[in-house]
Design a protein around this motif. Structure first.
Motif, short mmCIF file in Angstrom:
data_model
loop_
_atom_site.label_atom_id
_atom_site.label_comp_id
_atom_site.label_asym_id
_atom_site.label_seq_id
_atom_site.Cartn_x
_atom_site.Cartn_y
_atom_site.Cartn_z
N LEU A 1 0.83 -1.21 0.00
CA LEU A 1 0.00 0.00 0.00
C LEU A 1 0.87 1.26 0.00
O LEU A 1 0.53 2.25 -0.64
N GLU B 1 -7.88 2.96 5.53
CA GLU B 1 -8.57 1.73 5.93
C GLU B 1 -9.94 2.02 6.52
O GLU B 1 -10.90 1.29 6.28
N GLU C 1 -12.16 2.82 3.58
CA GLU C 1 -12.51 1.63 2.79
C GLU C 1 -13.23 0.58 3.63
O GLU C 1 -13.70 -0.42 3.10
N GLN C 2 -13.28 0.81 4.94
CA GLN C 2 -13.92 -0.12 5.89
C GLN C 2 -13.26 -1.49 5.89
O GLN C 2 -13.91 -2.51 6.18
N THR C 3 -12.00 -1.54 5.53
CA THR C 3 -11.31 -2.83 5.48
C THR C 3 -10.99 -3.34 6.89
O THR C 3 -10.79 -4.54 7.07
N ARG D 1 -13.06 -3.43 9.26
CA ARG D 1 -14.21 -4.22 9.67
C ARG D 1 -14.07 -5.65 9.14
O ARG D 1 -14.36 -6.62 9.84
N ALA D 2 -13.59 -5.75 7.91
CA ALA D 2 -13.38 -7.08 7.32
C ALA D 2 -12.27 -7.81 8.07
O ALA D 2 -12.33 -9.03 8.26
N TYR D 3 -11.26 -7.07 8.50
CA TYR D 3 -10.15 -7.68 9.24
C TYR D 3 -10.63 -8.22 10.58
O TYR D 3 -10.18 -9.27 11.04
N ARG D 4 -11.58 -7.50 11.18
CA ARG D 4 -12.00 -7.87 12.54
C ARG D 4 -12.84 -9.15 12.59
O ARG D 4 -13.04 -9.69 13.68
N VAL D 5 -13.33 -9.61 11.46
CA VAL D 5 -14.07 -10.88 11.50
C VAL D 5 -13.17 -12.03 11.04
O VAL D 5 -13.64 -13.09 10.64
N THR D 6 -11.87 -11.80 11.08
CA THR D 6 -10.89 -12.86 10.82
C THR D 6 -10.14 -13.12 12.14
O THR D 6 -10.30 -12.35 13.10
N GLY E 1 -7.26 -12.45 12.75
CA GLY E 1 -6.22 -11.43 12.92
C GLY E 1 -6.50 -10.56 14.14
O GLY E 1 -7.65 -10.16 14.36
N VAL F 1 -14.13 -1.67 18.64
CA VAL F 1 -15.23 -2.51 19.11
C VAL F 1 -16.40 -1.67 19.60
O VAL F 1 -17.55 -1.88 19.22
N VAL F 2 -16.09 -0.67 20.41
CA VAL F 2 -17.19 0.10 21.00
C VAL F 2 -17.82 1.02 19.95
O VAL F 2 -19.03 1.12 19.84
N ASP G 1 -17.25 0.72 16.64
CA ASP G 1 -17.40 0.01 15.38
C ASP G 1 -16.90 0.82 14.20
O ASP G 1 -17.61 1.09 13.24
#
Lengths: 348, 285
Positions: A15, A184, A187-189, A191-196, A198, A344-345, A347
């Motif tokens: 990036l 990030e 792009e809200q990426t 959020r996608a990372y947080r459901v892995t 990682g 988390v809090v 989001d």
């Protein structure tokens, strides 16, 4: 965790390259190098452009100025020539009044000279005239407090290199880490990372590592282009890397407090200015502000100076490395906490 | 696989709830549709189920894990297909998938194969910033399958897709169900839900107003009648007949025997009509 860390670091580096951050870093390093090598003088000492009109019969001061005195001196014999020579606006007039020997000296300043320049000129003339009147030159005992070769002042232009490395290489991470984080968020990426699987720890470590690599590239380039390749790399690179880790964390904590890049710019710029304050003591060692010692940039800049221009005090480097590591150890859990809380809090 | 009990969530903390005491269970291999208009609480619920929002009150278990203590093991087992195309726009489609694949501790699907599955093989090496919105949506959909999830959260999977791609996406959802995957489908597209879901829950203003199979809901809340169009004395005549009424059944048989019937339409309610009946408002808003 190691695999995730490397994946995150490689992603960050990709990036950085594709967002042209690397190009910017290289361009700024080259620009700084050009400034240091070609525009900033090696010796910016007090240079006096003098016009000397010695009216005395012996013309002793005129002879001295003509033969021995340093700096550009224009000798004149008439009042008209003296007045004309002072017109350009950057010369100081020295009119020596007297019979055969000097009795008084009249200085004509342009008005923009610093008090330091005025005092230097007055002191030089006093000493010189007094010595001439006594038929001798002043002799003062001079003792060198540092052994030759161990503490020579670096040329002025090169003495700027530690400051530029601090600013460009170490603190650059601050700005770029913030820029990456806001991209990030945009792009809200995250959020996608947080459901892995990682986690926050490897995410922050990888970001620090990527910014650290960028700092090393920048510092390496700036060093090679200014100081040259033969330098104390073992001292320079670790402190640059550690400094970059600390500032990246600072940026990550700070960026969490703001919604977008526009809001982040001003506070981060002000923080960078505050962090650059130890540069004052770097250039003016007489200035002592204890608060500046608390800033992580304080040990860093002195460590860089010791690495580039060794004075035989390697403990400066090790002490700075320990201070930066300690700062990192304190800042990292704080960054993890704020990051998790924000994500988390709220989001984000 | 998913158990939710007395779940509440408030964004304001002043007693206004986005999710107000909902509860449901989803079994293994089931496609569970979570339906409702915008602002009903669907996304909030899904965010809580996937750990993106904290549980304020209530109990949520996903794959036997209390979501409050969700750790890596759970995230290795779930997949989340977001409605928004949250991708790295400066990375290619393949790089995006390869990056996310490297985050899992379990064997992952081949990113190239997944791209082929959603029709993006040709665009694998193109940067995502150059993808159309539909392509980005498909990439997000593919990404959620990287870890071959046991529980798959799918949010508006067909939004913005052309009919052919929509069909392909629906096929993939069915294929995954065949594999034993539990699917939690969030949508306000009733046709998609009707076609795919084993059970649906209607959500309105943070509360579940009904939950059952689409068929049962339609039967329970719809009209059990048939619209018959027939030509009599040169005129087109429409009649509504109930198969539950003896006289109507006899009438229908006569019309069929006379070969006068031109069209027959079952008048069971659509899911949208059931929702309107239950919630007093449509699903569009």
């Amino acid at each position: 965790m190691r695999r995730r860390f490397w994946a995150l670091a490689v992603r960050d580096l990709k990036l950085v390259v594709r967002n042209h951050h690397l190009t910017i870093v290289v361009a700024v390093a080259v620009l700084y190098s050009l400034l240091v090598r070609f525009l900033i003088p090696a010796d910016p000492g007090v240079t006096l452009n003098l016009v000397v009109w010695d009216q005395t019969g012996a013309r002793a001061l005129a002879h001295w100025y003509g033969e021995a005195a340093p700096g550009p001196v224009l000798l004149v014999d008439t009042e008209t020539a003296y007045a004309e020579a002072l017109e350009p606006g950057n010369r100081i007039g020295v009119k020596v009044i007297g019979g055969h020997l000097p009795e008084a000296v009249e200085l004509t300043f342009q008005g923009h000279e610093s008090s330091r320049v005025r005092r230097v000129l007055e002191a030089t003339l006093n000493a010189q005239v007094a010595a001439m009147l006594r038929g001798e030159y002043p002799r003062f005992p001079v003792t060198s407090l540092r052994p030759p070769g161990g503490g020579e002042q670096p040329p002025f232009n090169l003495s700027l290199v530690p400051v530029l490395v601090l600013f460009e290489a170490a603190m650059l991470g601050m700005l770029l880490a913030g820029v990456l984080l806001f991209a990030e968020k945009d792009e809200q990426t995250l959020r996608a990372y947080r459901v892995t699987p990682g986690g926050t720890v490897e995410y922050l470590l990888a970001r620090c590592a990527a910014m650290g690599m960028l700092a090393l590239v920048s510092a390496g380039l700036l060093t090679v282009l200014t100081i040259g390749p033969a330098t104390n790399w073992a001292g320079i690179l670790p402190v640059v890397f550690l400094g970059s880790l600390v500032f990246t964390l600072v940026a990550m904590v700070l960026a969490n407090l703001f919604k977008n890049l526009g809001q982040f710019y001003l506070p981060s710029f002000l923080l960078m200015l505050a962090l650059m304050l130890p540069v004052i003591t770097y250039f003016q060692p007489g200035v002592s502000l204890p608060l500046l010692h608390l800033l992580p940039t304080h040990p860093l800049i002195y460590a860089l100076r010791e690495a580039y221009f060794p004075t035989g005090s390697p403990q400066v480097l090790s002490r700075a490395a320990l201070q930066l590591l300690a700062t990192f150890a304190v800042a990292f859990p704080l960054a993890v906490w704020t990051f998790r809380r924000q994500l988390v809090v709220k989001d984000v | 696989m998913i158990a939710v009990d007395e779940l509440y969530h408030s964004y304001t903390g002043n007693g206004t709830y986005a999710v107000a005491g909902i509860g449901f269970e989803v079994g293994k291999g089931e496609i569970f549709g979570f339906l409702g208009p915008n602002g009903a609480g669907k996304s909030t619920t899904q965010k809580i189920l996937t750990g993106l929002l904290p549980v304020q009150r209530g109990r949520v278990e996903v794959a036997g894990h209390d979501i409050r203590r969700a750790r890596r093991e759970l995230f290795n087992r779930i997949g989340v297909s977001f409605e928004s195309p949250n991708l790295y726009r400066k990375l290619s489609g393949l790089e995006n998938l390869a990056f996310y694949a490297s985050l899992y501790d379990v064997p992952t699907a081949d990113p190239g194969e997944l791209l082929g599955r959603v029709g993006l093989a040709d665009a694998a090496h193109r940067r995502v910033g150059a993808y159309s919105k539909g392509m980005q949506q498909r990439l997000v959909f593919a990404r959620s399958l990287l870890n071959r999830p046991d529980i798959w959260f799918v949010d508006e999977p067909t939004a913005g897709l052309d009919p052919a791609t929509t069909q392909r996406v629906k096929e993939i959802i069915r294929e995954e169900r065949e594999r034993g995957v539990t699917v939690f489908l969030t949508t306000h597209n009733m046709l998609v839900a009707d076609e795919l879901c084993d059970r649906v829950a209607f959500l309105n203003e943070g509360r579940i107003v009904a939950a059952d199979s689409p068929r049962e809901l339609k039967l329970r809340y719809g009209k059990n009648v048939i619209l018959v169009e027939h030509r009599t004395e040169g005129r087109l005549v429409r009649e509504v007949l109930s198969p539950l009424v003896e006289a109507d059944r006899a009438r229908l048989q006569r019309l069929l025997a006379d070969e006068r019937v031109e069209t027959l339409h079952s008048q069971e309610a659509t899911l949208e009509e059931v929702f309107i009946k239950l919630a007093g408002r449509g699903l569009g808003g």
